[in-house]
Design an enzyme around this catalytic site. Structure first.
Site, PDB file in Angstrom:
ATOM      1  N   HIS A  75       3.082  -2.235  -3.819  1.00  0.00           N
ATOM      2  CA  HIS A  75       4.424  -1.672  -3.641  1.00  0.00           C
ATOM      3  C   HIS A  75       5.141  -2.307  -2.457  1.00  0.00           C
ATOM      4  O   HIS A  75       4.555  -3.055  -1.663  1.00  0.00           O
ATOM      5  CB  HIS A  75       4.330  -0.155  -3.449  1.00  0.00           C
ATOM      6  CG  HIS A  75       3.502   0.285  -2.277  1.00  0.00           C
ATOM      7  ND1 HIS A  75       3.940   0.217  -0.969  1.00  0.00           N
ATOM      8  CD2 HIS A  75       2.248   0.808  -2.215  1.00  0.00           C
ATOM      9  CE1 HIS A  75       3.017   0.675  -0.157  1.00  0.00           C
ATOM     10  NE2 HIS A  75       1.954   1.039  -0.883  1.00  0.00           N
ATOM     11  N   CYS A  90      -3.488   0.334  -0.139  1.00  0.00           N
ATOM     12  CA  CYS A  90      -2.563  -0.293  -1.082  1.00  0.00           C
ATOM     13  C   CYS A  90      -2.183  -1.693  -0.603  1.00  0.00           C
ATOM     14  O   CYS A  90      -2.400  -2.063   0.544  1.00  0.00           O
ATOM     15  CB  CYS A  90      -1.303   0.556  -1.236  1.00  0.00           C
ATOM     16  SG  CYS A  90      -1.545   2.102  -2.149  1.00  0.00           S
TER      17      CYS A  90
END
Length: 225
Positions: A104, A120
């Site tokens: 992301h 992440c």
């Protein structure tokens, strides 16, 4: 070096399609349009391949030391776009068995190039939007941990409640030695704890329910797995 990487990408694609690696079972079907995401955690970059050819390279931030990024073969399973936030404006979710991880954007652009996330993969907002437009759900994602693979963070002592690629590796070896039944999921739960207790007893190690360096050695797990 690029030729070697292309060969590795093609070999991996064959493995993904034939199911020759256990971790590849978390992917489903053929890669959409021959696309593959290869993330080099040590080099802090994400490479997009199409039919074995590199078509895009993005700098990334990966997991911090105490919240490492998962290592293994996964796929993009879900996505969402949003107003600007901690996820930037785009999020691509991964099917990591032991937790919720994704690729992301970020509202902390200075973190790119560092070990800074909760696991992440962060990209700049612009790069995340570009990747989001390029990559459909179902695309395989390789998280490359470098020379030490799943043990890139070292052979930590594992206990009930721990999660990660090293737990996944431990479970696979316990299954191979028939101390654990079922499948590896990267979560050190009650069944894994009982398997560790049994393995320590079988290898004449001090009684306990944690997987320490002595158990890693007894199971024959080396750093390059």
């Amino acid at each position: 070096m690029e030729k070697k990487k292309r060969f590795c990408v093609l070999l991996l694609c064959i493995c993904l399609l034939s199911g020759c690696r256990e971790s590849a079972r978390h992917t489903a079907g053929q890669s959409p349009r021959g696309l593959l995401i290869w993330i080099e955690l040590d080099q802090k970059r994400l490479i997009v391949y199409e039919n074995g050819q590199s078509i895009a390279v993005f700098p990334i931030a990966s997991g911090a030391a105490d919240t490492p990024s998962p290592v293994g073969v996964f796929k993009i399973t879900h996505r969402f776009s949003t107003q600007f936030s901690g996820f930037g404006t785009r999020f691509l979710g991964l099917n990591v068995p032991w937790g919720q991880y994704g690729i992301h954007g970020t509202n902390q652009p200075a973190s790119i190039g560092r070990n800074a996330s909760h696991g992440c993969i962060r990209l700049s907002v612009r790069d995340a939007e570009r990747l989001y437009a390029m990559i459909p759900n179902g695309t395989p994602v390789v998280m490359d941990g470098g020379a030490y693979g799943a043990l890139s963070g070292g052979k930590r002592t594992l206990k009930e409640g721990d999660r990660g690629a090293d737990v996944f590796l431990l479970q696979r070896r316990l299954i191979q030695h028939r101390f654990l039944s079922g499948h590896a999921d990267g979560v050190f739960g009650p069944n894994t704890r009982q398997a560790v207790i049994a393995a320590r007893k079988a290898f004449s190690l001090p009684a306990g329910d944690q997987a320490n360096a002595a158990l890693w050695q007894a199971l024959g797990i080396i750093s390059f797995e």
